[in-house]
Motif scaffolding. Structure first.
Motif, PDB file in Angstrom:
ATOM      1  N   ALA A 281      22.148 -17.501  76.028  1.00  0.00           N
ATOM      2  CA  ALA A 281      23.261 -17.438  75.915  1.00  0.00           C
ATOM      3  C   ALA A 281      23.325 -15.551  76.229  1.00  0.00           C
ATOM      4  CB  ALA A 281      23.786 -18.065  74.955  1.00  0.00           C
ATOM      5  N   ARG A 282      21.701 -15.341  75.143  1.00  0.00           N
ATOM      6  CA  ARG A 282      21.613 -13.614  75.367  1.00  0.00           C
ATOM      7  C   ARG A 282      21.240 -12.905  76.450  1.00  0.00           C
ATOM      8  NH1 ARG A 282      18.691 -15.869  70.814  1.00  0.00           N
ATOM      9  NH2 ARG A 282      16.513 -14.675  71.939  1.00  0.00           N
ATOM     10  N   LEU A 283      20.518 -14.302  77.805  1.00  0.00           N
ATOM     11  CA  LEU A 283      20.151 -13.493  78.980  1.00  0.00           C
ATOM     12  C   LEU A 283      21.065 -13.106  79.693  1.00  0.00           C
ATOM     13  CD1 LEU A 283      17.641 -12.918  81.076  1.00  0.00           C
ATOM     14  CD2 LEU A 283      16.984 -15.078  81.573  1.00  0.00           C
ATOM     15  N   SER A 284      22.081 -14.201  79.417  1.00  0.00           N
ATOM     16  CA  SER A 284      23.268 -14.394  80.204  1.00  0.00           C
ATOM     17  C   SER A 284      24.246 -13.405  80.286  1.00  0.00           C
ATOM     18  CB  SER A 284      24.421 -15.779  80.020  1.00  0.00           C
ATOM     19  OG  SER A 284      24.889 -15.896  81.071  1.00  0.00           O
ATOM     20  N   GLN A 285      24.334 -12.604  78.962  1.00  0.00           N
ATOM     21  CA  GLN A 285      25.187 -11.913  78.365  1.00  0.00           C
ATOM     22  C   GLN A 285      24.578 -10.393  78.677  1.00  0.00           C
ATOM     23  OE1 GLN A 285      25.353 -11.799  73.745  1.00  0.00           O
ATOM     24  NE2 GLN A 285      27.335  -9.817  74.069  1.00  0.00           N
ATOM     25  N   LEU A 286      23.265  -9.952  78.311  1.00  0.00           N
ATOM     26  CA  LEU A 286      22.902  -9.205  78.919  1.00  0.00           C
ATOM     27  C   LEU A 286      22.729  -9.020  80.826  1.00  0.00           C
ATOM     28  CD1 LEU A 286      20.091  -9.008  76.781  1.00  0.00           C
ATOM     29  CD2 LEU A 286      20.758  -7.688  76.328  1.00  0.00           C
ATOM     30  N   LEU A 287      22.700  -9.780  81.783  1.00  0.00           N
ATOM     31  CA  LEU A 287      22.648  -9.551  82.543  1.00  0.00           C
ATOM     32  C   LEU A 287      24.257  -9.120  83.177  1.00  0.00           C
ATOM     33  CD1 LEU A 287      21.023 -12.114  84.273  1.00  0.00           C
ATOM     34  CD2 LEU A 287      19.992 -10.311  84.068  1.00  0.00           C
ATOM     35  N   GLY A 288      24.854  -9.596  82.387  1.00  0.00           N
ATOM     36  CA  GLY A 288      26.413  -9.225  82.794  1.00  0.00           C
ATOM     37  C   GLY A 288      26.950  -8.040  82.278  1.00  0.00           C
ATOM     38  N   GLN A 289      25.875  -7.786  80.593  1.00  0.00           N
ATOM     39  CA  GLN A 289      26.129  -5.773  80.642  1.00  0.00           C
ATOM     40  C   GLN A 289      25.178  -4.932  81.525  1.00  0.00           C
ATOM     41  OE1 GLN A 289      24.555  -5.669  76.809  1.00  0.00           O
ATOM     42  NE2 GLN A 289      26.308  -7.158  75.926  1.00  0.00           N
ATOM     43  N   ALA A 290      24.344  -5.393  82.589  1.00  0.00           N
ATOM     44  CA  ALA A 290      23.414  -4.826  83.373  1.00  0.00           C
ATOM     45  C   ALA A 290      24.446  -4.468  85.093  1.00  0.00           C
ATOM     46  CB  ALA A 290      22.499  -5.227  83.591  1.00  0.00           C
ATOM     47  N   GLY A 291      25.289  -5.459  85.186  1.00  0.00           N
ATOM     48  CA  GLY A 291      26.979  -5.209  86.362  1.00  0.00           C
ATOM     49  C   GLY A 291      25.806  -6.982  87.353  1.00  0.00           C
ATOM     50  N   ILE A 292      25.646  -7.909  86.616  1.00  0.00           N
ATOM     51  CA  ILE A 292      24.682  -9.506  87.367  1.00  0.00           C
ATOM     52  C   ILE A 292      26.635 -10.235  87.218  1.00  0.00           C
ATOM     53  CG2 ILE A 292      23.981 -10.398  87.838  1.00  0.00           C
ATOM     54  CD1 ILE A 292      22.418  -8.423  88.642  1.00  0.00           C
ATOM     55  N   GLU A 293      26.432 -10.328  88.051  1.00  0.00           N
ATOM     56  CA  GLU A 293      28.391 -11.068  88.877  1.00  0.00           C
ATOM     57  C   GLU A 293      27.591 -12.966  88.077  1.00  0.00           C
ATOM     58  OE1 GLU A 293      30.850 -10.657  91.639  1.00  0.00           O
ATOM     59  OE2 GLU A 293      30.784  -9.066  91.583  1.00  0.00           O
ATOM     60  N   PRO A 294      28.226 -13.119  87.529  1.00  0.00           N
ATOM     61  CA  PRO A 294      27.701 -14.953  87.589  1.00  0.00           C
ATOM     62  C   PRO A 294      27.984 -15.364  88.242  1.00  0.00           C
ATOM     63  CG  PRO A 294      29.764 -14.036  85.928  1.00  0.00           C
ATOM     64  CD  PRO A 294      29.551 -13.331  86.837  1.00  0.00           C
ATOM     65  N   ARG A 295      28.260 -14.910  89.614  1.00  0.00           N
ATOM     66  CA  ARG A 295      27.787 -15.748  90.615  1.00  0.00           C
ATOM     67  C   ARG A 295      26.949 -15.829  91.672  1.00  0.00           C
ATOM     68  NH1 ARG A 295      29.440 -12.622  95.530  1.00  0.00           N
ATOM     69  NH2 ARG A 295      30.103 -10.381  95.252  1.00  0.00           N
ATOM     70  N   ASP A 296      26.367 -14.865  90.639  1.00  0.00           N
ATOM     71  CA  ASP A 296      24.865 -13.782  91.444  1.00  0.00           C
ATOM     72  C   ASP A 296      23.427 -14.661  90.109  1.00  0.00           C
ATOM     73  OD1 ASP A 296      25.957 -13.273  94.229  1.00  0.00           O
ATOM     74  OD2 ASP A 296      26.146 -11.075  92.916  1.00  0.00           O
ATOM     75  N   VAL A 297      24.240 -16.033  89.904  1.00  0.00           N
ATOM     76  CA  VAL A 297      22.917 -16.127  88.913  1.00  0.00           C
ATOM     77  C   VAL A 297      23.189 -17.553  88.955  1.00  0.00           C
ATOM     78  CG1 VAL A 297      22.502 -16.421  86.070  1.00  0.00           C
ATOM     79  CG2 VAL A 297      23.432 -14.654  87.018  1.00  0.00           C
ATOM     80  N   THR A 298      21.574 -18.229  89.095  1.00  0.00           N
ATOM     81  CA  THR A 298      21.755 -19.857  89.304  1.00  0.00           C
ATOM     82  C   THR A 298      20.419 -20.042  88.601  1.00  0.00           C
ATOM     83  OG1 THR A 298      22.303 -19.143  91.324  1.00  0.00           O
ATOM     84  CG2 THR A 298      21.609 -21.563  91.712  1.00  0.00           C
TER      85      THR A 298
END
Length: 200
Positions: free
Chosen positions: A43-60
């Motif tokens: 969950a922390r990883l997902s949050q940090l990726l979002g803050q770095a500009g990565i959209e949820p659709r680009d995480v699998t």
């Protein structure tokens, strides 16, 4: 009588997309503790990726595992849990920012490799086809001349294409342009074409 020749055309293109393989891994005394901890780290990883500009659709999610590690079978020393993701970075200039986001998770973070690709291959492949066709046509004309026969029309065309290994670019140039420590180099797109001619 006919003749068949093979031609090859290659184009070097700079990849514009990065696929980052990352994840989190923990070890705890019980399976429940391990699984809860890895879910929290993910969950922390997902949050940090979002803050770095990565959209949820680009995480699998590409890995989810939980299992014992033995001190001496059947004695369990700990339980290992891991969750891995593939992150599509659509702006290669942001590569370091995204990698830093993964590292920001802490000791649970894992980086498992990167792969670069060209998002739109159409223009590069079109140019490679032109080069391959011209290469084959030149060979056919030479063989016809050697055989002392006029070359006729093309009666068959067969194509195959592929991707070569990355071709390095000068690191200093790439670093100056992108500011990234991770460099995409250039990728070779190759088309091979087999032309069948008849003799006039």
């Amino acid at each position: 009588m006919d003749i068949t020749v093979t031609g090859e055309g290659a184009v070097l293109a700079e990849p514009d997309t990065l696929r980052l393989h990352a994840g989190v891994e923990v070890r705890r005394a019980s399976a429940a503790e391990s699984f809860a901890a890895v879910r929290a780290a993910a969950a922390r990883l997902s949050q940090l990726l979002g803050q770095a500009g990565i959209e949820p659709r680009d995480v699998t999610t590409v890995e989810l595992s939980l299992g014992p590690e033995y001190e001496a079978y059947p004695k369990v020393a700990a339980y290992r849990a891991a969750q891995g993701v593939e992150v599509v970075v659509r702006d290669v200039s942001q590569a370091d920012r995204v990698i830093d986001a993964v590292a920001g998770v802490g000791e649970e973070a894992r980086l498992n490799g990167v792969a670069f690709e060209l998002s739109d291959q159409a223009a590069a492949l079109a140019e490679a086809r032109v080069r391959a066709f011209r290469d084959a046509a030149a060979k056919a004309a030479q063989y016809a001349e050697l055989a002392g026969r006029p070359l006729g029309r093309v009666v068959s065309v067969t194509e195959e294409h592929g991707f070569g290994p990355p071709v390095p670019m000068r690191a200093s140039l790439m670093a100056a342009e992108s500011g990234n420590s991770v460099q995409p180099g250039r990728q070779a797109l190759t088309v091979r074409v087999r032309l069948g001619y008849d003799f006039a």
